[in-house]
Motif scaffolding. Structure first.
Motif, PDB file in Angstrom:
ATOM      1  N   HIS A 151      -0.762  13.649  -3.088  1.00  0.00           N
ATOM      2  CA  HIS A 151      -1.116  14.665  -3.239  1.00  0.00           C
ATOM      3  C   HIS A 151      -2.262  15.195  -4.421  1.00  0.00           C
ATOM      4  O   HIS A 151      -3.352  15.817  -4.944  1.00  0.00           O
ATOM      5  CB  HIS A 151      -0.039  15.866  -3.954  1.00  0.00           C
ATOM      6  N   ASP A 152      -1.978  14.304  -5.717  1.00  0.00           N
ATOM      7  CA  ASP A 152      -3.381  15.339  -6.638  1.00  0.00           C
ATOM      8  C   ASP A 152      -4.373  13.119  -6.639  1.00  0.00           C
ATOM      9  O   ASP A 152      -3.895  12.596  -6.864  1.00  0.00           O
ATOM     10  CB  ASP A 152      -2.934  14.845  -8.395  1.00  0.00           C
ATOM     11  N   LEU A 153      -5.357  14.123  -6.305  1.00  0.00           N
ATOM     12  CA  LEU A 153      -6.927  12.888  -6.059  1.00  0.00           C
ATOM     13  C   LEU A 153      -7.302  12.752  -7.690  1.00  0.00           C
ATOM     14  O   LEU A 153      -8.191  11.663  -7.281  1.00  0.00           O
ATOM     15  CB  LEU A 153      -7.914  13.180  -5.225  1.00  0.00           C
ATOM     16  N   VAL A 210     -16.927  16.829  -1.443  1.00  0.00           N
ATOM     17  CA  VAL A 210     -15.720  16.751   0.355  1.00  0.00           C
ATOM     18  C   VAL A 210     -14.904  16.839  -0.850  1.00  0.00           C
ATOM     19  O   VAL A 210     -13.928  18.208  -0.041  1.00  0.00           O
ATOM     20  CB  VAL A 210     -15.943  15.294   0.536  1.00  0.00           C
ATOM     21  N   ALA A 211     -14.171  16.501  -1.748  1.00  0.00           N
ATOM     22  CA  ALA A 211     -12.989  16.758  -2.075  1.00  0.00           C
ATOM     23  C   ALA A 211     -13.168  18.136  -2.542  1.00  0.00           C
ATOM     24  O   ALA A 211     -11.420  18.625  -3.440  1.00  0.00           O
ATOM     25  CB  ALA A 211     -12.692  15.665  -3.116  1.00  0.00           C
ATOM     26  N   THR A 254      -1.184  -8.531  -8.373  1.00  0.00           N
ATOM     27  CA  THR A 254      -1.775  -9.085  -7.639  1.00  0.00           C
ATOM     28  C   THR A 254      -2.906  -8.260  -7.062  1.00  0.00           C
ATOM     29  O   THR A 254      -2.582  -6.623  -6.778  1.00  0.00           O
ATOM     30  CB  THR A 254      -2.453 -10.075  -5.939  1.00  0.00           C
ATOM     31  N   ASN A 255      -4.390  -8.226  -8.000  1.00  0.00           N
ATOM     32  CA  ASN A 255      -5.423  -7.185  -7.454  1.00  0.00           C
ATOM     33  C   ASN A 255      -5.577  -6.403  -5.775  1.00  0.00           C
ATOM     34  O   ASN A 255      -4.833  -7.279  -5.031  1.00  0.00           O
ATOM     35  CB  ASN A 255      -6.433  -7.637  -7.881  1.00  0.00           C
ATOM     36  N   MET A 256      -5.462  -5.466  -5.765  1.00  0.00           N
ATOM     37  CA  MET A 256      -5.730  -5.006  -4.147  1.00  0.00           C
ATOM     38  C   MET A 256      -6.459  -3.548  -3.781  1.00  0.00           C
ATOM     39  O   MET A 256      -7.341  -3.070  -4.737  1.00  0.00           O
ATOM     40  CB  MET A 256      -4.146  -4.726  -4.134  1.00  0.00           C
ATOM     41  N   HIS A 257      -6.840  -3.367  -2.963  1.00  0.00           N
ATOM     42  CA  HIS A 257      -8.164  -2.213  -2.645  1.00  0.00           C
ATOM     43  C   HIS A 257      -6.870  -0.939  -3.140  1.00  0.00           C
ATOM     44  O   HIS A 257      -6.171  -0.813  -2.889  1.00  0.00           O
ATOM     45  CB  HIS A 257      -8.348  -1.966  -1.135  1.00  0.00           C
ATOM     46  N   GLU A 258      -7.104  -0.057  -3.879  1.00  0.00           N
ATOM     47  CA  GLU A 258      -7.517   1.069  -4.204  1.00  0.00           C
ATOM     48  C   GLU A 258      -6.612   2.073  -3.283  1.00  0.00           C
ATOM     49  O   GLU A 258      -6.771   2.262  -2.142  1.00  0.00           O
ATOM     50  CB  GLU A 258      -7.643   1.767  -4.809  1.00  0.00           C
ATOM     51  N   ALA A 295     -14.439   7.135  -2.956  1.00  0.00           N
ATOM     52  CA  ALA A 295     -14.156   6.941  -1.190  1.00  0.00           C
ATOM     53  C   ALA A 295     -12.885   7.511  -0.758  1.00  0.00           C
ATOM     54  O   ALA A 295     -12.285   7.785  -0.156  1.00  0.00           O
ATOM     55  CB  ALA A 295     -14.562   5.566  -1.124  1.00  0.00           C
ATOM     56  N   ASN A 296     -12.334   6.633  -2.072  1.00  0.00           N
ATOM     57  CA  ASN A 296     -10.518   7.347  -1.801  1.00  0.00           C
ATOM     58  C   ASN A 296     -10.293   8.769  -1.306  1.00  0.00           C
ATOM     59  O   ASN A 296      -9.381   9.171  -1.128  1.00  0.00           O
ATOM     60  CB  ASN A 296      -9.635   6.649  -2.471  1.00  0.00           C
ATOM     61  N   LYS A 297     -11.223   9.854  -2.588  1.00  0.00           N
ATOM     62  CA  LYS A 297     -11.132  10.936  -2.516  1.00  0.00           C
ATOM     63  C   LYS A 297     -11.328  11.817  -1.010  1.00  0.00           C
ATOM     64  O   LYS A 297     -11.170  13.017  -0.421  1.00  0.00           O
ATOM     65  CB  LYS A 297     -11.870  11.857  -3.677  1.00  0.00           C
ATOM     66  N   ILE A 298     -12.714  11.059  -0.245  1.00  0.00           N
ATOM     67  CA  ILE A 298     -13.390  11.822   0.536  1.00  0.00           C
ATOM     68  C   ILE A 298     -11.972  11.431   1.499  1.00  0.00           C
ATOM     69  O   ILE A 298     -11.791  12.252   2.504  1.00  0.00           O
ATOM     70  CB  ILE A 298     -14.719  10.862   1.245  1.00  0.00           C
ATOM     71  N   THR A 299     -11.999  10.259   1.536  1.00  0.00           N
ATOM     72  CA  THR A 299     -10.900  10.004   2.995  1.00  0.00           C
ATOM     73  C   THR A 299      -9.309  10.350   2.556  1.00  0.00           C
ATOM     74  O   THR A 299      -8.815  10.979   3.735  1.00  0.00           O
ATOM     75  CB  THR A 299      -9.820   8.395   2.595  1.00  0.00           C
ATOM     76  N   LEU A 300      -9.021  10.769   1.531  1.00  0.00           N
ATOM     77  CA  LEU A 300      -7.460  11.499   1.554  1.00  0.00           C
ATOM     78  C   LEU A 300      -7.886  13.206   1.637  1.00  0.00           C
ATOM     79  O   LEU A 300      -7.180  13.850   1.941  1.00  0.00           O
ATOM     80  CB  LEU A 300      -6.772  11.000   0.069  1.00  0.00           C
ATOM     81  N   SER A 301      -8.808  13.250   1.072  1.00  0.00           N
ATOM     82  CA  SER A 301      -9.153  14.952   1.813  1.00  0.00           C
ATOM     83  C   SER A 301      -9.342  15.195   2.722  1.00  0.00           C
ATOM     84  O   SER A 301      -8.591  16.299   3.080  1.00  0.00           O
ATOM     85  CB  SER A 301     -11.189  15.547   0.438  1.00  0.00           C
ATOM     86  N   VAL A 302      -9.691  14.247   3.217  1.00  0.00           N
ATOM     87  CA  VAL A 302     -10.523  14.150   5.106  1.00  0.00           C
ATOM     88  C   VAL A 302      -8.352  14.442   5.761  1.00  0.00           C
ATOM     89  O   VAL A 302      -8.054  15.074   6.606  1.00  0.00           O
ATOM     90  CB  VAL A 302     -11.003  12.983   5.956  1.00  0.00           C
TER      91      VAL A 302
END
Length: 624
Positions: free
Chosen positions: A461-463, A48-49, A234-238, A469-476
């Motif tokens: 801007h740079d994936l 997708v990306a 602290t830790n977080m979702h990317e 999962a985030n590559k897909i989400t941000l690309s969309v």
């Protein structure tokens, strides 16, 4: 700053016109989507990306263009900023002395009578003043624990040398009888989404997002100035991307990956609100290690729930304070949009995201909130807010709870039962239930998703180096047309005007729902999900069903624990949260509402939400 400057409601800046929205049918349950995990997720992300045409197709196929069908939106102007500011004749950048005294009062009552509770700010403050333990011994014990145990997964950065030095300074102040206040020497943690001078910022990713030139976020600096010892970030979702729901549309585009037929358009639309982080590690729910903490502020919620710190800072663009608070049995406050300043940190989602606290009791939550909400004179929104002052115990606001029954009843049976029991208690405490309607629940959630996805993808801007999962989400997300973004802001205007109508019709109204319709999020794929990540559209949509509205409208909202449910797996019952959403600027009314629920939780015996199974006795680690 809000674009809408008219005083459409006396006493407010930017208050929406109070206009009742249309009557719309409650949406049917969405269709089920396949769950994508492991290597198929990795391959799908790469595909997708790499192809803009695919991303564009998937944007359309996800249903993001469906707002075009709502003709009613033609009657509304877009509203880009949900900031609504209560006007006061006295706007001061610092808490007045009387308010500081009220914070001292809060620290006097750290939950006495509840033997199954966490250590509170009051416990630390009292022990320090009595000389039973010092900030230095607490800091050393806590830092040793984090570096030598599984609890370290809650942190992405640990400030060992800085924290020890700050703790030693606090120790000296206590010995001289001159502590800075109730927060002096108390260990705290902050989400990796804010800036902290001398610390890296990765936003939970493999990349660096450290601010050039350094600096510390305003609200974090306020905690530091109050003497808090910041243990780490602290830790977080990317990237803080939790759940980005959409309508469910069948795909006609299929791919063969490892011999499996995948409907990519059905699985590319979501990131799960689990705090699943295959790059940095995933903190597991302290109440049951077979469940997620929730995200994207999962590391902060873990740190408080496990007893490492009494308060922690989170960020909330789509439930990311309230969801992990509900899953981990905590109190979590999403303040009014614009009230808490994070400057100079740039927000990932500027019109949806806010910063706020997690705590294990409401006294601590209130102390943390009032200090971090000190008005920032250099921030264009925060500077217009008066300092949020603890309300007088004698003040009695109206006791009205707004219930959209069809929406409330959408919760799973264990959640519905616990939240209904809580509402019955509120009625016995003098609250009146008011039946309300809210239009376009499903479409509004979609408009919020369009907005936050466009805002975050527009800033990344740079994936390279991001999770699949985030590559897909941000690309969309990058495929969002400006015209559809404007439609989403028209939906924001419609919903804000309808909420204004409800609040003006019923002064003091607090809209109540479960925090999430589900009791926790079970790690159904085991270690494989923790290693590769997961894309589960069905749970993403469910977990965000109630929380998105406060982000999109800018209203404050508070999640409180009200019960537990039997787990699907593992040891330890799963906490359940109830959420109240108030009028813009009504944090104090929400906190008062929360106290009634807190007392009920303390008194109800076996059904209460108490300490989790892996709770850490930090004071005990010092030899006290």
């Amino acid at each position: 700053m809000a674009q809408h400057r008219s005083l459409s409601q006396p006493g407010y800046y930017g208050y929406p016109e109070a206009t009742e929205g249309p009557k719309t049918p409650f949406p049917d349950a969405p269709k089920k989507n396949p769950v994508l995990r492991g290597m198929p997720l990795v391959v799908a992300a790469s595909t997708v990306a790499s192809f803009n045409l695919l991303s564009s197709y998937f944007w359309t196929n996800a249903g993001f263009g469906s707002l075009r069908k709502i003709k009613k939106l033609d009657d509304f102007e877009p509203r880009y900023d949900p900031t609504v500011i209560p006007i006061s004749n006295e706007s001061k950048p610092e808490l007045p002395d009387s308010s500081l005294q009220q914070l001292d009062r809060l620290a006097q009552g750290g939950g006495e009578g509840n033997v199954d509770r966490q250590y509170s700010i009051a416990d630390y403050h009292t022990a320090y003043r009595a000389g039973k333990v010092t900030p230095s011994t607490v800091a050393r014990a806590l830092l040793d624990l984090i570096s030598t145990s599984d609890h370290g997964v809650a942190f992405l950065t640990v400030r060992k040398q800085q924290a020890l030095a700050e703790a030693e300074q606090s120790t000296v102040r206590y010995k001289e009888g001159k502590p800075l206040g109730v927060l002096d020497g108390v260990p705290v943690a902050v989400k990796d989404e804010v800036d902290l001078d001398g610390c890296e910022k990765s936003l939970g990713s493999a990349r660096s997002f450290t601010r050039i030139g350094g600096g510390t976020s305003w609200c974090v600096q306020k905690w530091k100035e109050a003497g808090a010892i910041i243990i780490g970030k602290t830790n977080m979702h990317e990237l803080g991307l939790g759940m980005l729901p959409s309508t469910i549309v069948e795909s006609e585009v299929n791919y063969i990956i490892q011999g499996k037929l995948l409907h990519l358009a059905q699985v590319n639309k979501y990131i799960d609100t689990t705090n699943n982080n295959p790059i940095k590690g995933t903190p597991l729910n302290p109440h049951n290690s077979h469940y997620y903490t929730g995200g994207s502020s999962g590391g902060s919620a873990y740190a408080v729930s496990a007893g490492l710190v009494p308060i922690a800072l989170g960020a909330d663009g789509g439930g990311s304070i309230r969801i992990p608070s509900a899953y981990c049995g905590l109190y979590g406050l999403k303040p009014s949009h614009g009230r808490v300043s994070g400057s100079p940190t740039l927000s990932l989602a500027s019109t949806c995201g806010v910063l706020g606290p997690h705590a294990s009791n409401l006294n601590d939550l209130e102390i943390a909130y009032h200090i971090m909400a000190t008005a920032d004179p250099n921030n264009p929104s925060s500077s217009f807010f008066s300092s949020s002052i603890p309300s007088s115990p004698s003040r009695s606001p109206p006791k009205l709870l707004g219930l959209f029954k069809s929406w409330f009843d959408h919760a799973d049976p264990p959640v519905h039962k616990a939240c209904e029991a809580a509402l019955s208690h509120y009625q016995s405490a003098g609250y009146t239930i008011v039946d309300i309607d809210i239009p376009y629940i499903s479409e509004g959630q979609l408009a919020h998703a369009i907005t936050i996805l466009a805002e975050i993808s527009g800033g990344i801007h740079d994936l390279t180096g991001l999770t699949p999962a985030n590559k897909i989400t941000l690309s969309v997300g990058k495929q969002t047309p400006a015209s559809d973004f404007l439609l989403a802001q028209k939906m924001r205007q419609l919903l804000m005007q309808h909420l204004a109508f409800l609040f003006r019709s019923h002064p003091g109204l607090i809209i109540v729902t479960p925090t999430t319709p589900n009791a926790g999020w079970h790690i159904s794929g085991g270690q494989g999900d923790l290693k590769h990540g997961i894309s589960d559209a069905n749970m993403s949509v469910r977990s965000m069903e109630y929380v998105w509205l406060a982000n999109f409208s800018g209203c404050p909202a508070l999640s409180i624990p009200v019960g537990t449910a039997e787990p699907k797996d593992g040891q330890g019952r799963v906490p359940i949260g109830l959420m109240g959403m108030g009028e813009w600027g009504a944090e104090e009314e929400l906190l008062k509402w929360g106290r009634i629920g807190e007392q009920w939780n303390v008194e109800k015996g076996d059904g209460k939400v108490g300490r989790p199974q892996n709770w850490v006795d930090v004071m005990g680690l010092t030899g006290l």
